[in-house]
Motif scaffolding. Structure first.
Motif, PDB file in Angstrom:
ATOM      1  N   MET A 182      -4.312 -11.976  -0.127  1.00  0.00           N
ATOM      2  CA  MET A 182      -3.836 -10.933  -0.949  1.00  0.00           C
ATOM      3  C   MET A 182      -1.968 -11.172  -0.169  1.00  0.00           C
ATOM      4  O   MET A 182      -0.953 -11.321  -1.213  1.00  0.00           O
ATOM      5  N   CYS A 196      -8.386  -7.208  -0.007  1.00  0.00           N
ATOM      6  CA  CYS A 196      -8.840  -7.755  -1.242  1.00  0.00           C
ATOM      7  C   CYS A 196      -9.774  -6.824  -0.837  1.00  0.00           C
ATOM      8  O   CYS A 196      -9.227  -5.872  -2.684  1.00  0.00           O
ATOM      9  N   ARG A 245      -8.701  -2.960  -3.017  1.00  0.00           N
ATOM     10  CA  ARG A 245      -8.889  -3.205  -4.676  1.00  0.00           C
ATOM     11  C   ARG A 245     -10.011  -2.871  -4.854  1.00  0.00           C
ATOM     12  O   ARG A 245     -10.060  -2.338  -6.034  1.00  0.00           O
ATOM     13  N   SER A 246     -11.233  -2.643  -4.764  1.00  0.00           N
ATOM     14  CA  SER A 246     -12.331  -1.709  -4.715  1.00  0.00           C
ATOM     15  C   SER A 246     -12.988  -0.905  -4.398  1.00  0.00           C
ATOM     16  O   SER A 246     -13.459  -0.292  -5.015  1.00  0.00           O
ATOM     17  N   GLN A 254       1.050  -1.226  -0.346  1.00  0.00           N
ATOM     18  CA  GLN A 254      -0.011  -0.212  -0.505  1.00  0.00           C
ATOM     19  C   GLN A 254       0.825   1.177  -0.093  1.00  0.00           C
ATOM     20  O   GLN A 254       0.373   2.185  -0.335  1.00  0.00           O
ATOM     21  N   ARG A 291      -2.882  -2.113 -13.140  1.00  0.00           N
ATOM     22  CA  ARG A 291      -3.245  -2.006 -11.548  1.00  0.00           C
ATOM     23  C   ARG A 291      -3.775  -3.113 -11.475  1.00  0.00           C
ATOM     24  O   ARG A 291      -4.968  -3.481 -12.548  1.00  0.00           O
ATOM     25  N   VAL A 292      -3.691  -4.035 -11.067  1.00  0.00           N
ATOM     26  CA  VAL A 292      -4.382  -5.339 -10.156  1.00  0.00           C
ATOM     27  C   VAL A 292      -5.753  -5.296  -9.705  1.00  0.00           C
ATOM     28  O   VAL A 292      -5.283  -4.523  -8.539  1.00  0.00           O
ATOM     29  N   GLY A 293      -6.609  -5.551  -9.653  1.00  0.00           N
ATOM     30  CA  GLY A 293      -8.482  -4.876  -9.501  1.00  0.00           C
ATOM     31  C   GLY A 293      -8.569  -6.494  -8.783  1.00  0.00           C
ATOM     32  O   GLY A 293      -7.717  -7.417  -8.574  1.00  0.00           O
ATOM     33  N   ILE A 294      -9.746  -6.510  -8.782  1.00  0.00           N
ATOM     34  CA  ILE A 294     -10.475  -7.703  -7.725  1.00  0.00           C
ATOM     35  C   ILE A 294     -10.540  -8.800  -8.873  1.00  0.00           C
ATOM     36  O   ILE A 294     -11.569  -9.209 -10.402  1.00  0.00           O
ATOM     37  N   CYS A 295     -10.454 -10.277  -8.298  1.00  0.00           N
ATOM     38  CA  CYS A 295     -10.687 -11.008  -9.535  1.00  0.00           C
ATOM     39  C   CYS A 295     -12.021 -11.238  -9.661  1.00  0.00           C
ATOM     40  O   CYS A 295     -13.058 -11.045  -9.293  1.00  0.00           O
TER      41      CYS A 295
END
Length: 621
Positions: free
Chosen positions: A500, A429, A432-433, A148, A400-404
Motif C-alpha cells: 500500500m 490491502c 480494500r476488500s 483510512q 474508490r481504489v479496489g484490489i488490483c
C-alpha cells in the motif's frame, strides 16, 4: 544565519531534504505511508546515486530528478547520514531519541495515523528532555486520498505541549525545518513539522542558510535531580515561555496587508495596523491558496465587494501567537480562518464572535480548495446553518481504489465473503476488500489490529493481516492471543512487501510466529498444484489428528463444495473479458485447510504466500 540565493526551483519536499542536510541531520527513521513516503525516498535514493557518481566520471543516473539538485552537481557535498525504513512509528521515534541523547540530530518521518503510535514516547520526552535536535515530520492527508481517516497532527502540539510548524511554501518549509532544530535544542524538546501532499507538489525558490555548526548537545543527566512533578513545573516555568516568545516573534508568522489600490497609501506589509472589514488567518498549504486568490482579487478589484483583505499567515501554529492574533482580530470586523483539516486555530479564537470558517459552515472540513475559499468570501455576509459540503464527494465514491485486478489474493477474498463468520481485516490491502463487490472483510480499525479485534468476537472468527501489518504491531496481538487462549484463525497474507505504501521490503516473521504458537501452516498460492496438494493435505491430516471435534471438522470440510459453488457464481458475475474463471476461484485445498482450522478451538495461523504482482520481479509475476 547568512542566506545564499538559489536560482533553481524546488518542491516542498526537496526543500525539506536540503534543510535536513544543512541542519547536519545524521540519523533518519521513517515508516512508509502517504504522503511522507516520497520524502523518505529522497533520503534513501540520493546516497545510492552519490555512489554512482563517485564510481563514474559521468552522470549516468536512471532518474533525472536528483540531478536537478544543486547538491548533486558535486557528490562530495552530500554529507553522510543513516536513513532507514522501520515498521513501527513508536520504534522509529524511540530509535531517534537514542540518537538525540547521544548528540546526533535526528529526523522521524511518519504519516498522521503514525502520530497516534509514537505519542507515548513523544509526550514523555518533553518533560524528560532530549539531547541534540529532534524533529518529527508528520504527513497529513486532507481529503483522505491515501489513508483510512482524516486527522490533524497539529493537535499533538497541544497534547504534548511542543512547537508545531506548518509551512506553506518550499522556502518556508526550508526555513521552518532549519529553525525547528535550533528550537528543539534550545528547549530540549522534540518539534513537529506538519506537511501535506499540497506542499509536496508546490515549487519555488529557496534561500539556503549557512550550514549548522557542530557538535550538538547530548542528554543532560542533571534532569534526574528533579521528580516528575518538578520536571513538569520546570517545563512550564522555563521551556514553554520560550515557545510562546518564538510564536510571537518568528518571521514565519506574518501579517500581509494589501489594498485594491496600489498607491503609497497602502498599509505597510507586516504592520497589522489600520482597521479593515475582512481579514483571513491561514496556516500551512492553505496560505498559498489564500495568496493566490487575493492576488487575483487585487488584479480585478473592481468586481470584488470587499477589495481590502489583510492576511495573517501562520507557519508556527503551536503555541498560537495570541498577541498577534488579538491585534489582527481588533483590526478587522470579520475574520475568516482557512486551514486543513480540522478547525485547530478556529476553535481557539472563535470565542471572539467574529470568526468564520469550518464551524460556521463557510469552509469544509478536511481539504480546502480554491473554489471553497471563493465560496466562503462570496457568502461571508450570510449565516450558514450546516457545514459547507464538498463537490468532490461523489467523485471520490466513483474513484474508490479496489484490489488490483491481478492480485494473487482475489480468489481468497471471494471465498471469505461466502463464510458465515466474522472477519477482521487490516489497514493493508485487505481493507480494500471490505466494500462491494467483494464484501470480504467486516471491520478494519488500524494497521496491525486485525488479530486483537478478532479475539473479541463472540465466536471463532478470522483475522486477515498482511505481513507488513504483522511486523508493524500485529505481532503484539498474536502474542496476546497465544498467551490468553484466544479462539481465532489468523490468515497472514505474506507477499513480502508493504504494497500500500510503495513496495518496501518486510521482515519474515514466520519463525517467530512458530515460536509463539505451534499451530502454523503455510500455503503458497503461487506454487505448483502438486506441491500445494502435498503440503496442504499434510496440514489437514495433522489438524484432524489433533482435533477433539473430528466429526465437526469433517462436516465443515464436506461443505467446501457448496462454498466453492457460491464463489464460482460470484466470480461469474465479476468476470471480465480475457480472464479464465479458474483464476478467480480459490484452490480447493486452501479452502479445506481454512475450514478445517475454523472447526478447531483455539489459535491457528496460516501463512498464505503470494507474490505482489505490482512490485514483484520473480518467476510468478
Amino acid at each position: 544565519m547568512k542566506e545564499k540565493k538559489e536560482t533553481s526551483e524546488y518542491t516542498g519536499f526537496e526543500a525539506l531534504y536540503l534543510a535536513a542536510l544543512d541542519s547536519d541531520v545524521s540519523f533518519i527513521t521513517g515508516v512508509p505511508g502517504y504522503p511522507v513516503t516520497s520524502l523518505m525516498e529522497l533520503f534513501l535514493r540520493i546516497p545510492a546515486e552519490k555512489e554512482l557518481l563517485n564510481a563514474s566520471e559521468e552522470k549516468t543516473l536512471d532518474s533525472g530528478e536528483a540531478a536537478d539538485f544543486e547538491i548533486m552537481r558535486d557528490a562530495s557535498k552530500i554529507p553522510d547520514y543513516n536513513a532507514r525504513w522501520l515498521t513501527n512509528e513508536k520504534v522509529a521515534l524511540e530509535t531517534a531519541l537514542g540518537a538525540s541523547v547521544s548528540g546526533r540530530r535526528a529526523l522521524v518521518l511518519v504519516k498522521h495515523v503514525g502520530m497516534n503510535l509514537l505519542s507515548d514516547p513523544l509526550i514523555t520526552s518533553v518533560t524528560h528532555t532530549i539531547g541534540a535536535g529532534l524533529v518529527i515530520i508528520a504527513g497529513d492527508d486532507p481529503g483522505a486520498k491515501g489513508s483510512q481517516n482524516e486527522q490533524d497532527s497539529r493537535w499533538y502540539g497541544r497534547i504534548a505541549e511542543i512547537a508545531i510548524f506548518d509551512p506553506a511554501s518550499p522556502d518556508m518549509a526550508y526555513r521552518a525545518l532549519r529553525r525547528a532544530y535550533e528550537l528543539s535544542e534550545e528547549t530540549r524538546t522534540p518539534v513537529i513539522l506538519r506537511v501535506t501532499a499540497g506542499l509536496e507538489k508546490t515549487k519555488g525558490k529557496i534561500n539556503r542558510l549557512q550550514k549548522a555548526s557542530t557538535p550538538h548537545p547530548e542528554f543532560d543527566r542533571a534532569i534526574w535531580k528533579n521528580r516528575m512533578v518538578e520536571k513538569h513545573r520546570l517545563f512550564h516555568s522555563r521551556t514553554y515561555p520560550l515557545l510562546e516568545k518564538e510564536a510571537e516573534n518568528t518571521d514565519l508568522n506574518e501579517v500581509r496587508e494589501r489594498t485594491a489600490k496600489n498607491t503609497a497609501e497602502n498599509t505597510e506589509e507586516g504592520s497589522g495596523l489600520g482597521h479593515g472589514y475582512l481579514g483571513i488567518i491561514s496556516s500551512g498549504f492553505t496560505s498559498s491558496i489564500v495568496e493566490k486568490l487575493l492576488k487575483k482579487q487585487n488584479e480585478f478589484h473592481a468586481e470584488v465587494s470587499h477589495p481590502e483583505i489583510s492576511h495573517l499567515s501562520l507557519g508556527l501554529v503551536n503555541p498560537l501567537p495570541l498577541e498577534k492574533i488579538k491585534a489582527f482580530l481588533n483590526s478587522n470586523q470579520k475574520v475568516l480562518v482557512v486551514e486543513e483539516s480540522e478547525p485547530f486555530i478556529e476553535e481557539q479564537i472563535r470565542v471572539t464572535g467574529k470568526v468564520y470558517g469550518k464551524k460556521t459552515g463557510h469552509l469544509p472540513y478536511g481539504q480546502v480548495r480554491y473554489e471553497d475559499l471563493e465560496f466562503a468570501l462570496e457568502h461571508i455576509e450570510e449565516e450558514i446553518v450546516k457545514p459547507a459540503d464538498t463537490t468532490s464527494l461523489k467523485a471520490k465514491k466513483k474513484n474508490r481504489v479496489g484490489i488490483c485486478d491481478d492480485c494473487a489474493y482475489l480468489p481468497l477474498y471471494r471465498f471469505l465473503s461466502t463464510l458465515d463468520v466474522r472477519i477482521a481485516g487490516d489497514m493493508g490491502c485487505s481493507v480494500r476488500s471490505a466494500p462491494e463487490p467483494l464484501a470480504a472483510v467486516d471491520v478494519s480499525f488500524a494497521l496491525g489490529s486485525a488479530i486483537s479485534v478478532a479475539c473479541g468476537f463472540e465466536k471463532k472468527g478470522i483475522a486477515v493481516i498482511g505481513d507488513f501489518a504483522l511486523a508493524h504491531s500485529g505481532i503484539l496481538g498474536l502474542l496476546s492471543a497465544a498467551t490468553t487462549g484466544c479462539n481465532v484463525l489468523v490468515l497472514v497474507l505474506q507477499n513480502e512487501v508493504a504494497a500500500m505504501t510503495g513496495g518496501q521490503s518486510v521482515p519474515d516473521l514466520r519463525k517467530i510466529v512458530e515460536a509463539i504458537t505451534p499451530d502454523v501452516s503455510v500455503f503458497n498460492i503461487d506454487a505448483s498444484k502438486e506441491k500445494t496438494v502435498d503440503v496442504t493435505l499434510k496440514a489437514i491430516d495433522e489438524t484432524e489428528k489433533r482435533a477433539d471435534k473430528t466429526e465437526e471438522v469433517t462436516d465443515k470440510t464436506e461443505k467446501v463444495t457448496d462454498k466453492t459453488e457460491k464463489v464460482t457464481d460470484k466470480a461469474e458475475n465479476e468476470i471480465k473479458s480475457g480472464k479464465e474463471i479458474e483464476k478467480l476461484i480459490l484452490n480447493p485445498k486452501l479452502s479445506e485447510l481454512i475450514l478445517a482450522k475454523l472447526a478447531l478451538p483455539g489459535l491457528s495461523v496460516i501463512f498464505i504466500k503470494g507474490k505482489c504482482r505490482k512490485y514483484c520481479s520473480g518467476v510468478f509475476c
